[in-house]
Design an enzyme around this catalytic site. Structure first.
Site, PDB file in Angstrom:
ATOM      1  CG  PHE A  53      -1.897   1.567   0.724  1.00 10.94           C
ATOM      2  CD1 PHE A  53      -3.153   1.059   0.103  1.00 10.94           C
ATOM      3  CD2 PHE A  53      -1.686   2.525   2.019  1.00 10.94           C
ATOM      4  CE1 PHE A  53      -3.782   2.141   0.212  1.00 10.94           C
ATOM      5  CE2 PHE A  53      -2.244   3.744   1.251  1.00 10.94           C
ATOM      6  CZ  PHE A  53      -4.194   3.248   1.114  1.00 10.94           C
ATOM      7  CE  LYS A  59      -0.995   6.782   7.024  1.00 10.91           C
ATOM      8  NZ  LYS A  59      -0.755   6.374   5.767  1.00 10.91           N
ATOM      9  CG  ASP A 117       5.844   3.850   2.555  1.00 10.07           C
ATOM     10  OD1 ASP A 117       5.217   4.972   3.120  1.00 10.07           O
ATOM     11  OD2 ASP A 117       4.565   4.105   1.210  1.00 10.07           O
TER      12      ASP A 117
END
Ligand SMILES: *Cc1c(COP(=O)(O)O)cnc(C)c1O
Length: 429
Positions: A148, A277, A235
């Site tokens: 993802f 985030k 990531d």
């Protein structure tokens, strides 16, 4: 209806408004929240909950952290946006701080996580052409199954999840899939294709259901990339910034006490690091790509950018968000309470028919529910957790992720473990 009336409706009415007037791109747990503080959230009826999702790990620092609120208020009344047509007095300061903090030479500021991934892809491809000599438009990037990395058209082009991927073509070419947690597969593909520029990977697959790879996976992948002149791209949008008990998940199990020691022999330095985030503590979308000069400098003026990227609000918030992680020892807290949480849940699982496994690292954990019959069990468990005052959400059917803000205390966590085990017990046959 006036705005006032809209704000004083019941939760059911609020949900109905979204259903009637909004796109149906999410399936939220039915609860309407209006306030947050630290590990707590409150709904519009004043009911208090423990937040066990933390906005997918964006609020590691806790909801409405007073220091972040102060910075946001101050910056909001001073200067919010200049664009990068001009310099602002916050960006350089933040870049110097964040590059030192994570141990890289340069930072490229963006807003959302997906934009960070897009940026990393562009840098990697251009590096492939300029530095590795890959022929024009032939560069490829290796990715993992069940990844993802966000929702933009290029990023979903290499998703293996049908819901994310199907019907959104034509898809961007240039991506090769290998299984996750399989170093031999990476080696095989890199050794047989000289046109590969990068390998993009999550150190733990969060959205897929908190899949934690073997202990040496990340370090071994980095080595294979190095041997084949391929960039190793991590990531860490969800796993980074203390979530897994170290500053970055690629830090492995280093036992550094205060701030991360880059000398730790378990630390694998990615060639390119993507953050998002928690980089703003949930105040505002802030993402970043970090890498060293010789890679970053393939991008020159006019070749990449973002109107909002690097604005003074984002820069001030991100710097403060990182300071909080360091000053409040959130890494150590996540590591210690993570061990404790998994041990307690494992105790429960030892006598359970309902729960098959607990897995994760730091305070990024998940349980796997034994649900071959209805496919609804995890959802129903989350509804009952909500009723008992804890908010979590299933991912991929039978997996429930547990990721509270990292400011949670042992006492609060004990209450949460109580709620979780009582709730699970009420579903045992
Ligand atoms: C959330 C996430 C993204 C996308 O971030 P957005 O801010 O939603 O665009 C990318 N990669 C990982 C690993 C994520 O968890």
């Amino acid at each position: 209806m006036s705005q006032k009336t809209l704000l004083h409706t019941t939760q059911e009415e609020q949900i109905a408004l979204e259903k009637t007037h909004g796109a149906h791109d999410y399936h939220p747990i039915p609860v309407v929240l209006e306030k947050g503080e630290g590990v707590y959230l409150w709904d519009t009826d004043g009911k208090k909950y423990f937040d066990f999702l933390s906005a997918y790990s964006a609020v590691n620092q806790g909801h409405c952290h007073p220091e972040l609120v102060r910075v946001m208020q101050e910056q909001a009344t001073t200067l919010t946006l200049t664009s990068r047509a001009f310099h602002n007095n916050r960006l350089g300061n933040y870049m110097a701080f964040a590059t030192e903090y994570f141990g890289f030479e340069a930072l490229l500021p963006m807003n959302t996580g997906a934009e960070g991934v897009e940026t990393a892809i562009k840098i990697t491809r251009k590096w492939g052409y300029l530095r590795k000599g890959i022929p024009k438009d032939q560069a490829k990037i290796v990715v993992c199954s069940n990844n993802f990395h966000g929702r933009t058209t290029t990023v979903i082009s290499f998703s293996t999840d049908p819901g994310s991927h199907d019907y959104f073509g034509p898809h961007t070419p240039g991506f090769i899939h290998i299984p996750y947690n399989d170093v031999a597969a990476l080696q095989e593909v890199l050794e047989n294709d000289p046109h590969i520029a990068g390998f993009l990977v999550e150190p733990i697959q969060g959205e897929a259901g908190v899949y934690t790879p073997d202990e040496n996976y990340i370090a071994a992948c980095k080595k294979v990339c190095e041997d084949n002149q391929v960039l190793f791209i991590a990531d860490e949008i969800q796993t980074g910034i203390a979530r897994t008990g170290s500053l970055l998940a690629v830090c492995g199990n280093c036992s550094c006490e205060n701030h991360c020691e880059r000398q730790a022999d378990t630390f694998t330095k990615p060639d390119i690091l993507i953050l998002g985030k928690a980089l703003s503590g949930g105040m505002y979308p802030v993402s970043a790509v970090l890498t060293d000069r010789h890679i970053m400098d393939v991008i020159q003026p006019g070749q990449h950018g973002s109107t909002f990227g690097g604005n003074p609000m984002a820069a001030s918030l991100a710097k403060k968000a990182l300071e909080i992680v360091r000053d409040e020892n959130l890494m150590q807290n996540a590591r210690e309470l993570g061990h404790y949480f998994r041990a307690q849940i494992q105790n429960y699982i030892n006598t359970s028919e309902l729960v098959l496994q607990v897995r994760g690292k730091g305070l990024l954990n998940a349980i796997v529910i034994n649900d071959s019959e209805t496919g609804q069990m995890a959802w129903n468990i989350c509804l009952r957790l909500r009723d008992k005052g804890l908010l979590a959400k299933p991912t991929h059917g039978n997996i429930i992720r547990f990721a509270p803000p990292l400011v949670i205390t042992k006492k609060q966590l004990d209450s949460c473990i109580g709620i979780i085990t009582e709730t699970l017990a009420s579903f045992e046959k």
